[in-house]
Design an enzyme around this catalytic site. Structure first.
Site, short mmCIF file in Angstrom:
data_model
loop_
_atom_site.label_atom_id
_atom_site.label_comp_id
_atom_site.label_asym_id
_atom_site.label_seq_id
_atom_site.Cartn_x
_atom_site.Cartn_y
_atom_site.Cartn_z
N ARG A 1 -5.61 17.55 7.47
CA ARG A 1 -4.88 18.66 6.63
C ARG A 1 -5.95 19.90 6.59
NH1 ARG A 1 -0.37 17.61 3.32
NH2 ARG A 1 0.39 15.38 3.42
N LYS B 1 0.74 1.07 6.06
CA LYS B 1 1.30 -0.19 5.17
C LYS B 1 1.81 -0.12 3.84
CE LYS B 1 -1.85 -2.87 8.01
NZ LYS B 1 -3.21 -3.96 8.20
N LYS C 1 1.08 -7.69 1.76
CA LYS C 1 0.09 -8.40 1.36
C LYS C 1 -0.99 -7.34 0.51
CE LYS C 1 -2.17 -5.32 4.29
NZ LYS C 1 -3.69 -4.79 4.02
#
Length: 343
Positions: free
Chosen positions: A36, A110, A193
């Site tokens: 960015r 994730k 997880k």
């Protein structure tokens, strides 16, 4: 066999995006790394190093950092998206007009998107429906990847040709890529997880023993698979690298961001203090609430996740997690019920 060379775009200049850029470039592909901040891009191009996220790791000359999505995506045949889940949809919308048709697009994030409880591959299908989509997940701590410590990962997609393409592009003598058609199970494993890594860090901070840690991790795996089966994933996926493999790495390593946040919380810091100390995104903190709410909605028994939600968000004592683990309803040790899975 001669490896096909790709123009690859990495969206996200955090630790894992940088690690993927390093592998792809070392394998001979041309890599554009989107970040960015223009100053960060300039510094990476000059110093050949991402000093904020992976200090000391030299990046190959084939990696070009840029703050322009148009420049990063121009001519890309492969796109790896490593954006935190909170900003994932925003970046997909910004980049939509420059993503080439039929590009191979791989999510490396994730996490779970709060609005609608969507996984990142589902967001990709919404925003970039003209692309071919997969998920990369496994026990892949970025620092160890760039240090070239031998590592295994999983590329998941129902598209067999895509899986082979990614295997060929990423595989090298220290990074082995397995494949799995169960994209939903692989992606859920990577997201779930993180919750238990926070729990494991908290447990380590109060000095639990190795018996206790093994108990915690094993019951975490049971919760993960129970929840995933309810959502339609294959429970056997959780016995692979993207399930138990990632769970072990994240729950036992001080390199894990979620473990670090949990450890800080276990030492008595507030959530705000723990996140500030980390200085990076810990996906597990956001995922805890989403999964606890979804488990209640689906009536899935998840005592660890439920207790962790109460501890992190409602200030309940850490002992609640241990109490839930030790006094909950009796269950079978092994709960992988293949009959519950329908493909």
């Amino acid at each position: 066999m001669t490896q096909e060379k790709h123009n690859a775009a990495i969206l996200g200049g955090g630790s894992f995006g940088t690690a993927m850029a390093s592998i792809l470039a070392a394998n001979g592909h041309n890599v554009n790394l989107w970040v960015r901040d223009p100053e960060t891009a300039a510094a990476i191009n000059i110093d050949r190093e991402n000093t904020r996220y992976l200090p000391g790791a030299e990046l190959p000359k084939e990696v070009t950092a840029t703050d322009s999505l148009e420049e990063a995506l121009g001519g890309a045949s492969m796109v790896f998206v490593a954006i935190p889940s909170k900003a994932f949809a925003e970046v997909l919308e910004q980049a939509r007009q420059w993503v080439p048709d039929e590009a191979v697009v791989i999510s490396c994030t994730k996490g779970i998107y709060a609005d609608g409880f969507l996984l990142m591959s589902e967001l990709l299908h919404q925003y970039w429906p003209h692309t071919r989509i997969g998920v990369l997940s496994g026990p892949n701590l970025a620092k160890e990847v760039v240090e070239q410590k031998f590592t295994g990962t999983v590329i998941a997609s129902p598209d067999e040709t895509l899986r082979q393409t990614v295997q060929n592009a990423l595989s090298c003598d220290y990074f082995r890529v397995y494949d799995n058609p169960d994209i939903y199970g692989v992606e859920l494993g990577g997201a779930l997880k993180n919750i238990y890594a926070v729990a494991s860090g908290m447990a380590a901070a109060i000095g639990v023993g190795e018996n206790s840690r093994s108990f915690l991790i094993t019951r975490a795996l049971a919760e993960m698979s129970r929840f995933a089966v309810k959502l339609g994933a294959n429970p056997m996926t959780f016995l692979g690298l993207s399930g138990v493999g990632d769970l072990i790495a994240t729950c036992t390593s001080s390199l894990s961001r979620n473990y670090q946040v949990g450890f800080q919380l276990g030492e008595g810091k507030t959530l705000e203090q723990a996140i500030e100390c980390l200085g990076q995104t810990a996906e597990g903190i956001n995922t805890i609430k989403l999964v606890a709410d979804k488990a209640a909605e689906l009536d899935v028994y998840m005592p660890l996740a439920t207790a962790l939600y109460k501890i992190v968000y409602h200030g309940q004592p850490l002992e609640l997690m241990i109490q839930n683990l030790m006094s909950g309803e009796y269950k079978h040790d092994v709960e992988f019920q293949l009959g519950a899975f329908t493909s």
